[in-house]
Design a protein around this motif. Structure first.
Motif, short mmCIF file in Angstrom:
data_model
loop_
_atom_site.label_atom_id
_atom_site.label_comp_id
_atom_site.label_asym_id
_atom_site.label_seq_id
_atom_site.Cartn_x
_atom_site.Cartn_y
_atom_site.Cartn_z
N LEU A 27 10.29 1.68 1.56
CA LEU A 27 10.27 1.03 2.65
C LEU A 27 7.90 1.07 3.35
CD1 LEU A 27 12.85 2.89 2.07
CD2 LEU A 27 11.45 4.27 4.40
N VAL A 28 8.42 0.46 3.97
CA VAL A 28 7.62 -0.53 5.20
C VAL A 28 7.13 0.11 6.17
CG1 VAL A 28 5.97 -2.53 5.27
CG2 VAL A 28 7.06 -2.52 3.53
N ASN A 29 6.79 1.53 6.80
CA ASN A 29 6.39 1.46 8.51
C ASN A 29 5.13 1.15 8.81
OD1 ASN A 29 8.62 3.25 7.62
ND2 ASN A 29 7.39 4.84 6.55
N ARG A 30 5.46 0.78 9.79
CA ARG A 30 4.59 0.53 11.17
C ARG A 30 4.12 1.96 11.68
NH1 ARG A 30 2.71 -2.68 16.82
NH2 ARG A 30 0.47 -2.43 16.37
N GLN A 84 10.26 12.06 -7.29
CA GLN A 84 11.59 11.46 -6.75
C GLN A 84 10.70 10.32 -5.84
OE1 GLN A 84 15.00 13.42 -5.46
NE2 GLN A 84 15.71 13.96 -7.17
N LEU A 85 9.61 10.67 -4.83
CA LEU A 85 9.26 9.93 -3.66
C LEU A 85 7.29 9.46 -4.13
CD1 LEU A 85 9.95 11.29 -0.30
CD2 LEU A 85 7.21 11.05 -0.71
N TYR A 86 6.75 8.22 -3.13
CA TYR A 86 6.24 8.23 -3.43
C TYR A 86 5.66 7.69 -2.39
CZ TYR A 86 1.97 5.13 -4.72
OH TYR A 86 0.92 4.20 -4.73
N ALA A 87 4.76 8.67 -1.56
CA ALA A 87 4.12 7.52 -0.68
C ALA A 87 2.97 7.26 -0.58
CB ALA A 87 4.39 8.68 0.52
N ALA A 88 2.11 6.23 0.05
CA ALA A 88 0.69 6.44 0.48
C ALA A 88 0.15 5.06 1.44
CB ALA A 88 0.41 4.86 -0.94
N ALA A 89 -0.69 6.01 2.00
CA ALA A 89 -1.12 5.21 3.39
C ALA A 89 -2.86 5.00 3.51
CB ALA A 89 -1.22 5.52 4.45
N PHE A 286 12.39 6.76 -3.78
CA PHE A 286 11.90 6.99 -2.26
C PHE A 286 9.93 6.59 -2.18
CE2 PHE A 286 11.17 7.35 1.78
CZ PHE A 286 12.04 7.69 2.69
N SER A 287 10.55 5.07 -1.90
CA SER A 287 9.14 4.82 -1.81
C SER A 287 7.92 4.32 -0.15
CB SER A 287 8.42 3.52 -2.89
OG SER A 287 8.27 4.03 -4.64
N VAL A 288 7.20 4.55 0.44
CA VAL A 288 6.91 5.05 1.58
C VAL A 288 5.18 4.24 1.64
CG1 VAL A 288 6.38 5.48 3.45
CG2 VAL A 288 8.20 6.64 2.36
N THR A 321 10.15 -0.43 10.48
CA THR A 321 10.76 -0.21 9.13
C THR A 321 11.38 -0.91 8.68
OG1 THR A 321 10.27 2.37 9.37
CG2 THR A 321 11.36 1.55 7.44
N LEU A 322 11.15 -1.17 7.54
CA LEU A 322 12.07 -1.97 6.66
C LEU A 322 11.73 -1.76 5.49
CD1 LEU A 322 12.51 -5.39 5.89
CD2 LEU A 322 10.17 -5.99 5.67
N SER A 323 12.87 -1.63 5.14
CA SER A 323 13.07 -0.79 3.82
C SER A 323 13.88 -2.58 3.02
CB SER A 323 14.37 -0.37 4.38
OG SER A 323 14.62 0.37 3.31
N PHE A 324 13.74 -2.10 1.22
CA PHE A 324 14.29 -2.67 0.26
C PHE A 324 14.86 -2.09 -0.82
CE2 PHE A 324 10.92 -5.27 2.31
CZ PHE A 324 10.70 -6.90 1.95
#
Length: 490
Positions: A27-30, A84-89, A286-288, A321-324
């Motif tokens: 996922l790509v979030n604004r 299970q989950l990766y998140a980066a900002a 799940f990647s964000v 959000t754009l999700s692949f």
């Protein structure tokens, strides 16, 4: 800014989901609503927190919770699982806080979802304990500092002279010069609205400051009633449209790849995370990412979402959000062994309002809203930046982490990875990009072990080898998803 007036025509509504299995998403979030960027200490507002949390809650109900219509296979429905989950900002408060709020929507406190027992522990004396705040879940978020090499995945436009030099060339184009001249009268009328901005003069009221003027007035239109009465909705729409033109063209040009560097790095991060889902056989689910809006715009252009809808030329609304999605078109109980069964789909949610639908759009100028993993990989690797070294070389960056050794190593990694992908494609379905990378990594590991044994046999007893083993120990021990790995590993 994106309005998607024609969303029902150009996109495929996902209200009805056919039999399929989602294996992973990236996922790509604004970010959510904030104060104006014009002022240095801008903040995420309470509305922004709520928008981001609501967006996370939506994707929880879509991908995570029991009974979700697009439930990710094997993903923990209630309790957060680190692997299970990766998140980066980026290490910037707006983007970090946005991601934190989003993740709390994905995995709220356990008491809020009637699952407090999952966060309760009993020790030998019979006492029971839960985490703070009734099962509040502490989700690991990777905040990337500006000086970290991992920042380039989500802020690839910064510390990048090649991008800066390419971006400013938009101001030399006939389109820019024409708009600069023809919009003078239009912008001049807003001086009465912005005359109290401490560093503005009437000379600043031009297309040259299209985004800044729009941002100041747009934020005020949400939080300042005086401005709302002085600026019509048609005028705000025109300001938004001009800001769209300025920002999209400053960050993307199909014939000038250096102008697209931010999007190319973000595309590399998306590809690598989906490929990590593949190579881990679905362990990563799940990647964000929460990058800056300009890199999102660049990604829209690179993936040719602009061909699917002209609205992708515009700034995405707050908390969009754009999700692949990595999926198989049939119901499955385990990760597929035949990689030809895997497909990818891009879906977009326009903001965080409760009624905002999740809509699929074709990628790369195609007509279908899904494509095979093999074709998706081939298209993404045409332009993606897939290593820190490649980014350093492309940017001509003088960032501290862009030493000659890192740069040369990164360039070699990219070539190796490309060769592995080509080999995997030519050898058919039995060998994936990920498997090719793993084989390459194992071969290199064998070489390092042999060389290491020779070194140890010849090394004087008692001599300290400071720091040499640190990276190897960490790399071998951590079985979690990480963009610090080279692309040959994914």
């Amino acid at each position: 800014m994106m309005l998607f007036n024609s969303i029902n025509v150009l996109g495929a509504s996902l209200a009805v989901v056919v039999a399929e299995t989602i294996h992973g998403v990236a996922l790509v979030n604004r970010h959510g609503d904030r104060t104006s960027k014009h002022y240095p200490d801008y903040q995420l507002t309470n509305l922004g927190y709520r928008q981001s949390f609501d967006a996370g809650s939506f994707f929880r109900s879509t991908y995570v919770a029991n009974g979700a219509p697009k439930k990710i296979l094997g993903m923990s429905p209630d309790a957060y699982v680190y692997t299970q989950l990766y998140a980066a900002a980026p290490d910037q408060q707006i983007l970090l806080k946005t991601t934190t709020a989003f993740l709390q929507g994905v995995y709220p406190p356990l008491s809020d979802i009637n699952a407090l027992s999952l966060g309760t522990e009993t020790i030998n004396n019979g006492s029971t304990y839960t985490t703070a705040a009734n099962g509040f879940q502490y989700i690991f978020l990777r905040g990337r500092q500006a000086t970290s090499p991992d920042t380039m995945w989500i802020k690839g436009d910064e510390l990048c002279p090649a991008f800066t030099n390419a971006s400013v060339t938009f101001k030399q184009t006939p389109q820019y010069l024409s708009l600069l001249e023809t919009t003078k009268t239009f912008y001049a009328k807003f001086w009465s609205v912005l005359q109290n901005v401490y560093d503005y003069t009437q000379k600043d009221m031009t297309f040259a400051k299209a985004y800044d003027i729009f941002d100041l007035i747009n934020v005020a239109s949400i939080h300042n009633k005086t401005v709302t009465s002085n600026v019509t909705s048609d005028e705000l729409f025109q300001l938004r449209t001009l800001a769209d033109i300025a920002e999209f063209n400053s960050n993307f040009n199909a014939s000038q790849s250096n102008r697209n560097i931010g999007g190319r790095a973000l595309a590399g991060a998306i590809y690598m995370q989906l490929n990590q889902t593949l190579s881990s056989k679905g362990a990563l689910k799940f990647s964000v990412f929460t990058p800056s809006y300009n890199n999102i715009l660049s990604l829209f252009g690179l993936t040719k979402l602009t061909a699917a809808s002209q609205d992708f030329y515009g700034l995405p609304p707050y908390a969009s959000t754009l999700s692949f999605e990595l999926f198989t078109p049939t119901t499955m109980s385990s990760f597929p062994t035949n990689l030809d069964d895997l497909s990818v789909r891009a879906v977009f949610r326009n903001g965080s309002d409760g009624g905002a639908p999740l809509v699929a759009f074709p990628l790369f100028g195609g007509s279908s809203t899904s494509m095979s993993w093999k074709d998706f990989s081939a298209e993404m690797l045409k332009f993606s930046i897939t290593s820190t070294g490649q980014w350093c070389n492309t940017c001509n960056s003088t960032a501290a982490f862009c030493s000659s050794s890192v740069t040369n190593a990164g360039a070699a990694t990219t070539v190796t990875a490309t060769a592995s992908v080509s080999a995997a494609a030519s050898n058919g379905k039995e060998m994936s990009n990920a498997v090719a990378g793993v084989i390459g990594a194992m071969v290199m590991l064998g070489v390092f072990i042999i060389v290491g044994m020779v070194f140890l046999l010849r090394r004087p007893i008692g001599r300290k080898n400071k720091g040499a083993a640190t990276d190897s120990v960490v790399s071998g021990a951590e079985k979690r998803p990480s963009l610090t790995s080279s692309v040959s590993e994914v």
